[in-house]
Write a protein that holds these residues in place. Structure first.
Motif, mmCIF file in Angstrom:
data_model
loop_
_atom_site.group_PDB
_atom_site.id
_atom_site.type_symbol
_atom_site.label_atom_id
_atom_site.label_comp_id
_atom_site.label_asym_id
_atom_site.label_seq_id
_atom_site.Cartn_x
_atom_site.Cartn_y
_atom_site.Cartn_z
ATOM 1 N N VAL A 1 -1.852 -0.321 3.750
ATOM 2 C CA VAL A 1 -1.684 -1.363 2.730
ATOM 3 C C VAL A 1 -2.981 -1.555 1.952
ATOM 4 N N GLN B 1 -3.618 -0.943 -2.014
ATOM 5 C CA GLN B 1 -4.163 -2.007 -2.855
ATOM 6 C C GLN B 1 -5.366 -1.503 -3.653
ATOM 7 N N CYS C 1 -4.194 0.650 -6.441
ATOM 8 C CA CYS C 1 -3.613 -0.157 -7.521
ATOM 9 C C CYS C 1 -4.710 -0.809 -8.358
ATOM 10 N N PRO D 1 3.615 0.140 -0.494
ATOM 11 C CA PRO D 1 2.733 0.931 0.363
ATOM 12 C C PRO D 1 3.499 2.069 1.054
ATOM 13 N N VAL E 1 2.593 -4.159 -3.272
ATOM 14 C CA VAL E 1 1.195 -4.391 -3.602
ATOM 15 C C VAL E 1 1.120 -4.483 -5.115
ATOM 16 N N GLU F 1 -1.414 -5.398 -8.595
ATOM 17 C CA GLU F 1 -2.750 -5.630 -9.154
ATOM 18 C C GLU F 1 -2.643 -5.696 -10.664
#
Length: 121
Positions: A37, A41, A44, A95, A105, A107
């Motif tokens: 994960v 992240q 992203c 993920p 996730v 961003e």
């Protein structure tokens, strides 16, 4: 009497191991999933920033989306929006290996639009 006590303790280590080993396996699996994960992240974040930089340079929208998708995890959704003087790039990904979990996730990156040379002429 000492022989009797020793006889009762036989198998106690096996019982403890039977309880502890599954807990350790679940803990190690949770750590691996947590790392997956975090890695998604970070990818992203990089993809959103890369896309925002490309959009701020006034690259074509298709090129911005392609650049962001290359940096994002596979299967990620990239959204590019132009606002007054700013561009906003949102990257949403699931993920890897976590298809059963109900979260994504996400961003977002925002950048000021750069003025191009000769744009006002």
């Amino acid at each position: 009497m000492a022989g009797c006590e020793r006889g009762r303790d036989r198998g106690f280590v096996t019982a403890e191991s039977a309880v502890v080993l599954p807990v350790l396996v679940v803990f190690a699996t949770a750590l691996v999933y947590g790392l997956l994960v975090v890695a998604a992240q970070i990818r992203c974040v990089d993809a959103a920033r890369t896309g925002a930089r490309a959009a701020a340079r006034q690259d074509p929208p298709d090129a911005v989306t392609e650049v962001a998708r290359e940096a994002a995890p596979s299967g990620a959704e990239v959204t590019v929006r132009r606002e007054a003087g700013h561009v906003r790039v949102v990257v949403v990904a699931r993920p890897p290996l976590l298809d059963g979990l109900p979260f994504d996730v996400r961003e977002e990156a925002v950048a000021a639009v750069e003025e191009t040379v000769g744009a006002g002429a």
